[in-house]
Write a protein that holds these residues in place. Structure first.
Motif, PDB file in Angstrom:
ATOM      1  N   LEU A 139      33.159  35.934  29.022  1.00 58.04           N
ATOM      2  CA  LEU A 139      31.990  35.986  28.146  1.00 58.04           C
ATOM      3  C   LEU A 139      31.796  37.349  27.496  1.00 58.04           C
ATOM      4  O   LEU A 139      31.249  37.440  26.401  1.00 58.04           O
ATOM      5  CB  LEU A 139      30.728  35.611  28.943  1.00 58.04           C
ATOM      6  CG  LEU A 139      30.688  34.177  29.455  1.00 58.04           C
ATOM      7  CD1 LEU A 139      29.508  33.980  30.395  1.00 58.04           C
ATOM      8  CD2 LEU A 139      30.646  33.194  28.314  1.00 58.04           C
TER       9      LEU A 139
ATOM     10  N   ASN B 261      33.351  35.966  23.589  1.00 58.42           N
ATOM     11  CA  ASN B 261      32.044  36.427  23.140  1.00 58.42           C
ATOM     12  C   ASN B 261      31.738  35.986  21.713  1.00 58.42           C
ATOM     13  O   ASN B 261      30.683  35.414  21.443  1.00 58.42           O
ATOM     14  CB  ASN B 261      31.963  37.950  23.273  1.00 58.42           C
ATOM     15  CG  ASN B 261      30.602  38.484  22.958  1.00 58.42           C
ATOM     16  OD1 ASN B 261      30.146  38.377  21.837  1.00 58.42           O
ATOM     17  ND2 ASN B 261      29.952  39.067  23.956  1.00 58.42           N
TER      18      ASN B 261
ATOM     19  N   TRP C  74      33.162  33.656  19.905  1.00 60.11           N
ATOM     20  CA  TRP C  74      33.143  32.196  19.756  1.00 60.11           C
ATOM     21  C   TRP C  74      31.772  31.653  20.099  1.00 60.11           C
ATOM     22  O   TRP C  74      31.187  30.886  19.334  1.00 60.11           O
ATOM     23  CB  TRP C  74      34.163  31.517  20.664  1.00 60.11           C
ATOM     24  CG  TRP C  74      35.591  31.779  20.319  1.00 60.11           C
ATOM     25  CD1 TRP C  74      36.099  32.071  19.085  1.00 60.11           C
ATOM     26  CD2 TRP C  74      36.692  31.782  21.218  1.00 60.11           C
ATOM     27  NE1 TRP C  74      37.452  32.249  19.175  1.00 60.11           N
ATOM     28  CE2 TRP C  74      37.842  32.075  20.469  1.00 60.11           C
ATOM     29  CE3 TRP C  74      36.828  31.570  22.578  1.00 60.11           C
ATOM     30  CZ2 TRP C  74      39.105  32.146  21.033  1.00 60.11           C
ATOM     31  CZ3 TRP C  74      38.091  31.644  23.141  1.00 60.11           C
ATOM     32  CH2 TRP C  74      39.205  31.926  22.377  1.00 60.11           C
ATOM     33  N   TYR C  75      31.271  32.042  21.262  1.00 61.99           N
ATOM     34  CA  TYR C  75      29.981  31.520  21.707  1.00 61.99           C
ATOM     35  C   TYR C  75      28.837  32.033  20.841  1.00 61.99           C
ATOM     36  O   TYR C  75      28.027  31.257  20.341  1.00 61.99           O
ATOM     37  CB  TYR C  75      29.710  31.893  23.176  1.00 61.99           C
ATOM     38  CG  TYR C  75      30.565  31.138  24.162  1.00 61.99           C
ATOM     39  CD1 TYR C  75      30.273  29.828  24.507  1.00 61.99           C
ATOM     40  CD2 TYR C  75      31.664  31.740  24.753  1.00 61.99           C
ATOM     41  CE1 TYR C  75      31.047  29.134  25.415  1.00 61.99           C
ATOM     42  CE2 TYR C  75      32.449  31.056  25.675  1.00 61.99           C
ATOM     43  CZ  TYR C  75      32.139  29.752  25.995  1.00 61.99           C
ATOM     44  OH  TYR C  75      32.915  29.066  26.901  1.00 61.99           O
TER      45      TYR C  75
ATOM     46  N   LEU D 148      26.832  29.625  18.443  1.00 62.58           N
ATOM     47  CA  LEU D 148      25.567  29.178  19.027  1.00 62.58           C
ATOM     48  C   LEU D 148      24.401  30.103  18.727  1.00 62.58           C
ATOM     49  O   LEU D 148      23.320  29.945  19.303  1.00 62.58           O
ATOM     50  CB  LEU D 148      25.730  29.042  20.553  1.00 62.58           C
ATOM     51  CG  LEU D 148      26.824  28.097  21.033  1.00 62.58           C
ATOM     52  CD1 LEU D 148      26.976  28.175  22.541  1.00 62.58           C
ATOM     53  CD2 LEU D 148      26.546  26.672  20.591  1.00 62.58           C
TER      54      LEU D 148
ATOM     55  N   ASN E 243      29.096  20.076  28.694  1.00 66.01           N
ATOM     56  CA  ASN E 243      29.492  20.226  27.292  1.00 66.01           C
ATOM     57  C   ASN E 243      29.419  18.930  26.509  1.00 66.01           C
ATOM     58  O   ASN E 243      28.987  18.926  25.351  1.00 66.01           O
ATOM     59  CB  ASN E 243      30.896  20.829  27.212  1.00 66.01           C
ATOM     60  CG  ASN E 243      30.870  22.302  27.484  1.00 66.01           C
ATOM     61  OD1 ASN E 243      30.397  23.067  26.669  1.00 66.01           O
ATOM     62  ND2 ASN E 243      31.342  22.713  28.661  1.00 66.01           N
TER      63      ASN E 243
ATOM     64  N   TRP F 153      25.556  21.376  17.912  1.00 64.89           N
ATOM     65  CA  TRP F 153      26.403  21.881  18.995  1.00 64.89           C
ATOM     66  C   TRP F 153      27.854  21.668  18.551  1.00 64.89           C
ATOM     67  O   TRP F 153      28.277  20.561  18.296  1.00 64.89           O
ATOM     68  CB  TRP F 153      26.136  21.121  20.296  1.00 64.89           C
ATOM     69  CG  TRP F 153      26.854  21.722  21.463  1.00 64.89           C
ATOM     70  CD1 TRP F 153      28.116  21.412  21.875  1.00 64.89           C
ATOM     71  CD2 TRP F 153      26.385  22.731  22.332  1.00 64.89           C
ATOM     72  NE1 TRP F 153      28.449  22.174  22.968  1.00 64.89           N
ATOM     73  CE2 TRP F 153      27.399  22.996  23.269  1.00 64.89           C
ATOM     74  CE3 TRP F 153      25.195  23.447  22.420  1.00 64.89           C
ATOM     75  CZ2 TRP F 153      27.270  23.933  24.279  1.00 64.89           C
ATOM     76  CZ3 TRP F 153      25.055  24.383  23.435  1.00 64.89           C
ATOM     77  CH2 TRP F 153      26.097  24.614  24.341  1.00 64.89           C
TER      78      TRP F 153
ATOM     79  N   ILE G 106      33.409  24.561  20.566  1.00 59.78           N
ATOM     80  CA  ILE G 106      32.807  25.196  21.740  1.00 59.78           C
ATOM     81  C   ILE G 106      32.839  24.224  22.916  1.00 59.78           C
ATOM     82  O   ILE G 106      33.097  24.618  24.057  1.00 59.78           O
ATOM     83  CB  ILE G 106      31.369  25.670  21.446  1.00 59.78           C
ATOM     84  CG1 ILE G 106      31.391  26.849  20.474  1.00 59.78           C
ATOM     85  CG2 ILE G 106      30.625  26.042  22.729  1.00 59.78           C
ATOM     86  CD1 ILE G 106      32.115  28.084  20.981  1.00 59.78           C
TER      87      ILE G 106
ATOM     88  N   ASP H  73      34.831  25.519  26.133  1.00 60.29           N
ATOM     89  CA  ASP H  73      34.083  25.750  27.364  1.00 60.29           C
ATOM     90  C   ASP H  73      34.488  24.763  28.454  1.00 60.29           C
ATOM     91  O   ASP H  73      34.557  25.125  29.632  1.00 60.29           O
ATOM     92  CB  ASP H  73      32.577  25.674  27.093  1.00 60.29           C
ATOM     93  CG  ASP H  73      31.780  26.289  28.228  1.00 60.29           C
ATOM     94  OD1 ASP H  73      31.920  27.505  28.453  1.00 60.29           O
ATOM     95  OD2 ASP H  73      31.038  25.553  28.889  1.00 60.29           O
TER      96      ASP H  73
END
Length: 140
Positions: free
Chosen positions: A32, A37, A39-40, A44, A99, A109, A113, A117
């Motif tokens: 993370l 980092n 990507w999320y 999001l 997910n 969403w 991801i 994930d």
């Protein structure tokens, strides 16, 4: 012929659990903090709080490592390969439920991801399970 296994004492369980927590913390910190980092946070950002709440993820790590110890590591009796497979199945199930549910009900969403994930949770749980199985085998 297999070698006799040593009894699993409370101390050995505690050492395995602490090893798993440390392993998961390091893995997720790297994942993370450095690897995923962007990507999320990029995907999001519209869903994220300005200030994170700490206690929910602490509860998750404590509970998830305990469940992984119980469901994947202890049944493998210290055999790291079995623990890795059982951990991967558990990780695929848990992270898949999270997910796929998010993808199904949370507007915007992202599918990438979801897949990233889900894969990460499968791999991370396998590695954490392996670390717990190896810790169970150590002489304390």
């Amino acid at each position: 012929m297999s070698l006799p296994t040593r009894p699993i004492t409370r101390f050995r369980l505690l050492m395995a659990y602490l090893t798993m927590l440390l392993t998961f913390g390091i893995l997720d910190g790297i994942w993370l903090g450095a690897i995923a980092n962007q990507w999320y946070f990029g995907s999001l950002s519209s869903l994220l709080r300005e200030q994170f709440i700490t206690w929910p993820w602490l509860v998750f790590y404590l509970a998830y490592c305990a469940a992984t110890l119980y469901l994947a590591v202890v049944p493998a009796s210290g055999h790291w390969q079995q623990a890795a497979v059982k951990g991967a199945v558990l990780g695929a199930t848990a992270y898949g439920a999270y997910n796929l549910t998010n993808y199904s009900i949370v507007a915007n969403w992202p599918l990438p991801i979801t897949l990233i994930d889900w894969s990460w949770g499968t791999l991370a749980t396998a590695v954490v399970s392996t670390s717990g199985a190896l810790a169970l085998k150590l002489k304390h």
